[in-house]
Design a protein around this motif. Structure first.
Motif, short mmCIF file in Angstrom:
data_model
loop_
_atom_site.label_atom_id
_atom_site.label_comp_id
_atom_site.label_asym_id
_atom_site.label_seq_id
_atom_site.Cartn_x
_atom_site.Cartn_y
_atom_site.Cartn_z
N GLU A 265 0.93 -1.14 0.05
CA GLU A 265 0.02 -0.01 -0.13
C GLU A 265 0.85 1.22 0.06
OE1 GLU A 265 -4.06 -1.63 2.45
OE2 GLU A 265 -2.18 -0.75 3.64
N THR A 266 1.95 1.17 0.71
CA THR A 266 2.77 2.34 0.88
C THR A 266 3.52 2.63 -0.56
OG1 THR A 266 3.55 1.90 3.01
CG2 THR A 266 4.98 3.31 1.98
N ALA A 267 3.89 1.20 -1.17
CA ALA A 267 4.28 1.65 -2.73
C ALA A 267 3.37 2.17 -3.65
CB ALA A 267 4.73 0.22 -3.06
N ARG A 268 2.23 1.83 -3.47
CA ARG A 268 1.17 2.33 -4.19
C ARG A 268 0.85 3.96 -3.98
NH1 ARG A 268 -3.70 3.85 -3.24
NH2 ARG A 268 -3.87 2.81 -1.17
N VAL A 269 0.74 4.30 -2.82
CA VAL A 269 0.97 5.75 -2.43
C VAL A 269 2.24 6.75 -3.14
CG1 VAL A 269 0.75 7.31 -0.42
CG2 VAL A 269 -0.73 5.45 -0.57
N LEU A 270 3.32 5.83 -3.06
CA LEU A 270 4.70 6.50 -3.56
C LEU A 270 4.30 6.67 -5.25
CD1 LEU A 270 7.37 7.45 -3.02
CD2 LEU A 270 8.09 5.20 -3.42
N ASP A 271 3.66 5.71 -5.68
CA ASP A 271 3.55 6.23 -7.23
C ASP A 271 2.48 7.25 -7.43
OD1 ASP A 271 4.78 4.61 -8.58
OD2 ASP A 271 3.51 2.65 -8.27
N GLU A 272 1.49 7.38 -6.79
CA GLU A 272 0.70 8.50 -6.60
C GLU A 272 1.38 10.08 -6.25
OE1 GLU A 272 -2.54 7.65 -4.04
OE2 GLU A 272 -3.63 5.96 -5.12
N VAL A 273 2.07 9.89 -5.22
CA VAL A 273 2.95 10.95 -5.02
C VAL A 273 3.96 11.46 -6.17
CG1 VAL A 273 5.06 11.98 -3.23
CG2 VAL A 273 2.61 10.53 -2.38
N LEU A 274 4.47 10.38 -6.58
CA LEU A 274 5.42 10.47 -7.77
C LEU A 274 4.83 11.25 -9.16
CD1 LEU A 274 7.63 7.71 -7.37
CD2 LEU A 274 8.34 9.78 -6.77
N ALA A 275 3.67 10.72 -9.23
CA ALA A 275 2.90 11.28 -10.34
C ALA A 275 2.72 12.75 -10.04
CB ALA A 275 1.49 10.40 -10.61
N ARG A 276 2.33 13.25 -8.88
CA ARG A 276 2.17 14.39 -8.90
C ARG A 276 3.36 15.37 -8.93
NH1 ARG A 276 -1.53 12.11 -4.76
NH2 ARG A 276 0.14 12.61 -3.27
N ALA A 277 4.44 14.65 -8.39
CA ALA A 277 5.88 15.30 -8.36
C ALA A 277 6.44 15.61 -9.92
CB ALA A 277 6.76 14.50 -7.49
N ILE A 278 5.98 14.85 -10.68
CA ILE A 278 6.58 14.94 -11.96
C ILE A 278 5.58 15.80 -12.77
CG2 ILE A 278 6.59 13.54 -14.24
CD1 ILE A 278 6.88 11.19 -12.63
N ALA A 279 4.51 16.03 -12.33
CA ALA A 279 3.50 17.03 -13.00
C ALA A 279 4.00 18.25 -12.45
CB ALA A 279 1.86 16.74 -12.77
N SER A 280 4.20 18.42 -11.23
CA SER A 280 4.77 19.55 -10.64
C SER A 280 5.85 19.48 -9.56
CB SER A 280 3.45 20.23 -9.74
OG SER A 280 3.80 21.44 -9.21
N PRO A 281 7.09 19.46 -10.31
CA PRO A 281 8.25 19.38 -9.21
C PRO A 281 8.44 19.86 -8.16
CG PRO A 281 8.73 19.43 -11.64
CD PRO A 281 7.34 19.96 -11.61
N PRO A 282 8.67 19.61 -6.97
CA PRO A 282 8.85 20.43 -5.61
C PRO A 282 10.17 21.21 -5.83
CG PRO A 282 9.54 18.03 -5.42
CD PRO A 282 9.10 17.93 -6.88
N LYS A 283 10.08 22.24 -4.92
CA LYS A 283 11.20 23.00 -5.00
C LYS A 283 11.84 22.82 -3.78
CE LYS A 283 9.28 25.62 -8.58
NZ LYS A 283 9.88 25.52 -9.91
N TRP A 284 13.06 22.63 -4.07
CA TRP A 284 14.03 21.97 -2.94
C TRP A 284 15.36 22.46 -3.29
CZ3 TRP A 284 17.46 17.84 -3.37
CH2 TRP A 284 17.38 16.94 -4.58
#
Length: 284
Positions: A265-284
């Motif tokens: 389940e954590t790996a599935r949530v990680l995929d969802e988070v990465l999809a958002r990060a690709i669409a809008s890369p975090p500023k760091w």
């Protein structure tokens, strides 16, 4: 010349046959030679004859061999370079699928957060080639003279940490340059620049996508209790690290609370988070 017993002797030399006429080997005539040298020898040149001239030295031109390319057998390997920051897709484009995209991911979290287990599972179940690189594993390549941070953070432990992080960065860049995604895991502290994100960004590239795993303290204490060897920390140390990791809240990095999630389940949530990060890369 020797001949087998019972074989007929070769016929005598006839004019125009066999060796040149008049050739008689000196070896067949023992004893002193007549004046002028043995019969059949090369005549002595008359006085004043220059004689044979020494041959001019031959200079062999050595061909210039180009340097061998960076290859393994016959398979060329593109050199690794910094991973570029991902560009946001057009608004009309479909959401990117992180399961089929070549990515560089850094999984951050305290001891007992499940970083290594989630990273291995995520890498195992992707539809594209993916490598898992654990900083703790690389640090422990040092056998004799290993500077264990549990014994105190000092110049030696810091130097070995920096060396391991740089080694992980080189490995990730080479994998990514050859089309293999990477997920790295490390306990990066938000309040400690020496073990901060800057080094990872420098060694891997601005395209690295950091994600924080931060379950509750009771969860990390329970998981830490199941560890053995130098991977197991005291409860006080686990609580101290967990408290420092809370500094990631408000940092802008995506955070996953996997207190109630198992590894798939954590790996599935990680995929969802990465999809958002690709669409809008975090500023760091």
């Amino acid at each position: 010349m020797q001949h087998a017993v019972g074989s007929p002797l070769p016929p005598p030399h006839q004019p125009g046959h066999g060796p040149a006429a008049g050739w008689q080997p000196a070896a067949h005539h023992p004893g002193p030679h007549p004046p002028g040298g043995p019969r059949g020898s090369i005549p002595v040149p008359p006085p004043g004859y220059p004689g044979p001239q020494p041959a001019a030295p031959q200079h062999t031109q050595v061909p210039q061999v180009p340097p061998a390319p960076d290859t393994t057998g016959h398979v060329p390997l593109p050199p690794g370079g910094p991973v570029a920051a991902p560009s946001a897709p057009p608004a009309t484009a479909a959401a990117p699928d992180p399961a089929t995209t070549t990515l560089a991911v850094l999984l951050i979290g305290p001891a007992g957060a499940g970083k290594t287990s989630v990273a291995k599972y995520w890498a195992d179940h992707r539809r594209v080639p993916t490598a898992h690189i654990s900083l703790d594993d690389v640090r422990e390549w040092v056998r004799s003279g290993f500077a264990d941070p549990q014994s105190g953070w000092n110049d030696n432990s810091e130097a070995q940490y920096r060396l391991a992080r740089r080694t992980c960065g080189f490995a990730a860049r080479n994998f990514l340059a050859n089309g293999i995604s990477c997920i790295l895991d490390d306990a990066v502290f938000p309040d400690r620049p020496v073990v901060g994100l800057g080094g990872w960004k420098r060694h891997v590239g601005p395209g690295l996508l950091p994600v924080v795993l931060l379950p509750g303290l009771d969860i990390v204490l329970e998981r830490n209790a199941e560890r053995t060897g130098n991977r197991r920390l005291t409860d006080e140390e686990v609580a101290r690290i967990h408290g420092r990791m809370a500094g990631w809240y408000g940092s802008g990095l995506p955070i996953i609370d996997n207190s109630q999630l198992d590894i798939p389940e954590t790996a599935r949530v990680l995929d969802e988070v990465l999809a958002r990060a690709i669409a809008s890369p975090p500023k760091w």
